[in-house]
Design an enzyme around this catalytic site. Structure first.
Site, PDB file in Angstrom:
ATOM      1  N   ARG A  33      21.202  40.145 -53.129  1.00  0.00           N
ATOM      2  CA  ARG A  33      19.767  39.621 -53.642  1.00  0.00           C
ATOM      3  C   ARG A  33      18.970  40.543 -54.228  1.00  0.00           C
ATOM      4  NH1 ARG A  33      15.379  40.047 -49.326  1.00  0.00           N
ATOM      5  NH2 ARG A  33      13.775  38.591 -49.924  1.00  0.00           N
ATOM      6  N   ARG A  74      -2.584  36.754 -48.855  1.00  0.00           N
ATOM      7  CA  ARG A  74      -2.453  38.141 -48.174  1.00  0.00           C
ATOM      8  C   ARG A  74      -4.022  38.686 -48.500  1.00  0.00           C
ATOM      9  NH1 ARG A  74       2.498  40.754 -48.146  1.00  0.00           N
ATOM     10  NH2 ARG A  74       4.074  39.852 -49.349  1.00  0.00           N
ATOM     11  N   LYS A 218      13.984  28.336 -49.207  1.00  0.00           N
ATOM     12  CA  LYS A 218      13.746  28.913 -48.152  1.00  0.00           C
ATOM     13  C   LYS A 218      12.614  28.176 -47.226  1.00  0.00           C
ATOM     14  CE  LYS A 218      12.889  33.339 -49.049  1.00  0.00           C
ATOM     15  NZ  LYS A 218      11.959  34.653 -49.625  1.00  0.00           N
ATOM     16  N   THR A 276      16.363  37.203 -41.935  1.00  0.00           N
ATOM     17  CA  THR A 276      15.217  38.034 -41.287  1.00  0.00           C
ATOM     18  C   THR A 276      15.500  38.658 -39.917  1.00  0.00           C
ATOM     19  OG1 THR A 276      13.850  36.029 -42.076  1.00  0.00           O
ATOM     20  CG2 THR A 276      12.803  37.694 -40.591  1.00  0.00           C
TER      21      THR A 276
END
Length: 475
Positions: A33, A74, A218, A276
């Protein structure tokens, strides 16, 4: 025992050297990845080249997955790099501020004031900090700290229950799709898709850039759960991205969602990656915790195609050992996986010839106790059909296309091998048998169930199943 579950490993500083990369591939990495949230395009091009070179020297092919960053939801930066928030304190999120301070934070995501209102709960830094929205005044969101702690630069923001409108594909992602096409990425992971339209756009961008990567959605937004079926249908596979998803829907909901998503994807002949914090402690520790071992094993028993390592290999102290431990856990878990082919096929109907051949092959190999299944395939479609069920026998996908070989590196229980094919069916079948013998996968006297398409070389044309015993003369 050949490991069926595949391992995805993230590249980063801890495994940037060819020496470490080679050791990781040898330890069991099937898919590499590239995290486009970090590094420039040139960095990813160089790393992809290193992966291909290392794999070539080891005599194998691995898949490369380009993982897009997605929207940057963010806070901005603080003069001291962080602020300390305490419960009950008032705190402002300001879309117009240049930088943060003790009383407020700036925002990289300027649309946040439009997405929230009084009563909304904002989760920062993976849910470790919680802010309750009391009022919205133009570009400023007035909140009260419900759960405090240290808030440092550039930490992520989620909204409990979802509802943020940021598009899945940013301008940066669109540029990164071109880089993914340039390096011949086998998979493109799309971050934060909300619906099928996000996946259609990503596919169009990839094809326009000349790339042929398969798309992985995802699942990390609450909205994605609402539209899960259409997202699955519009993708080639999904990633159970448990980090952001857990923040939006709550930690307790994730295990059940994981099982539901894997089951749905497999029923619809799509791929699954579980990700994760699977071996999070091994960022620092030389061995995983028992809880992590159980987590990986349960994902395997759920039927996931692959389990993924993130910071464990990208920035951890023990990248090679982490892969070795994960491979061992997968292998042990697979020993207790039940074969339920008879139940899987109950009341099933098949509309395609290649799918019918694939299912007949699984059934025959299981009840005949064949040593292996050998699928002579061009695109890998027949191998994909078979990989959706646990049939006990390893599936060797023999293909003349390197790009198909790489893509099949992610398919559960499929072991792709390169084999030249010709119109001479008998010659190709003998070559397939000889290849498996040379690899040590079968020996004289073993039974193999083969699938093949006639005429040879026609994509999607698998229409024949043949049972052979290794070493027997065939005219």
């Amino acid at each position: 025992m050949i490991r069926a579950t595949k391992i995805v490993a993230t590249l980063g500083p801890a495994c940037a050297s060819p020496a470490i990369m080679s050791r990781m591939l040898a330890a069991g990495v099937d898919v590499v990845r590239l995290n486009f949230s970090h590094g420039a395009a040139a960095d990813h091009v160089e790393r992809a080249h290193i992966v291909r070179e290392c794999a070539h020297k080891l005599g194998r092919e691995v898949a490369i997955m380009a993982d897009l960053q997605g929207p940057k939801i963010r806070v901005g930066t603080f003069p001291r790099g962080h602020v300390e928030l305490v419960v009950g304190q008032s705190f402002i999120l300001d879309a117009e501020a240049e930088a943060g301070a003790d009383t407020h934070a700036s925002l990289d995501y300027k649309e946040l004031p439009r997405d929230v209102g009084p009563g909304a709960l904002l989760l920062l830094n993976d849910g470790l900090i919680r802010l309750a929205v009391e009022a919205v005044d133009g570009p400023r969101i007035h909140t009260k700290v419900v759960m405090g702690g240290r808030l440092s630069n550039n930490k992520g923001i989620n909204r409990m229950g979802g509802g943020l409108t940021a598009p899945a594909l940013t301008a940066k992602d669109m540029d990164d799709v071109k880089t993914a096409a340039q390096i011949d990425a086998d998979y493109l992971a799309v971050s934060f898709p909300k619906n099928k339209e996000d996946m259609y756009m990503a596919r169009q961008l990839m094809r326009a850039a000349g790339g042929h990567a398969l798309l992985i959605a995802k699942i990390e937004r609450a909205e994605a759960i609402t539209y899960l079926e259409e997202i699955v249908d519009s993708s080639d596979g999904i990633m159970v991205a448990r980090g952001d998803l857990a923040v939006e829907v709550g930690n307790a909901a994730v295990p059940g969602l994981q099982k539901r998503m894997i089951k749905l994807a497999r029923e619809r002949n799509k791929l699954t990656i579980t990700a994760t914090q699977m071996m999070e402690s091994m960022i620092h520790a030389p061995v995983p915790t028992r809880a992590e071992v159980s987590d990986v094993a349960n994902a395997v028993l759920d039927g996931t195609d692959a389990v993924m390592l993130s910071a464990e290999t990208a920035a951890g102290k023990h990248p090679v050992e982490t892969v070795e431990n994960m491979a061992q856990i997968c292998t042990e878990a697979e020993k207790s996986a039940a074969v339920e082919l008879d139940r899987d096929f109950l009341d099933s109907t098949f509309t395609r010839v290649d799918q019918s051949i694939a299912m007949a092959t699984l059934f025959t190999a299981f009840h005949l106790k064949a040593k292996a299944i050998a699928s002579l395939t061009d695109s890998g479609a027949t191998a994909l059909w078979m990989s959706r069920h646990h049939g006990g026998a390893p599936i060797f996908a023999l293909t003349p296309k390197v790009e198909s070989q790489r893509k099949m590196a992610l398919y559960r229980n499929v072991h792709p091998l390169y084999l030249e094919q010709s119109p001479d069916r008998d010659a190709v079948l003998l070559a397939a048998e000889a290849l498996l013998v040379a690899k040590g996968e079968v020996k004289t006297g073993d039974s193999i169930v083969l699938t093949i398409g006639e005429p040879m070389g026609k994509p999607g044309g698998t229409n024949t199943m043949k049972i052979v015993r290794v070493g027997e003369h065939r005219a």
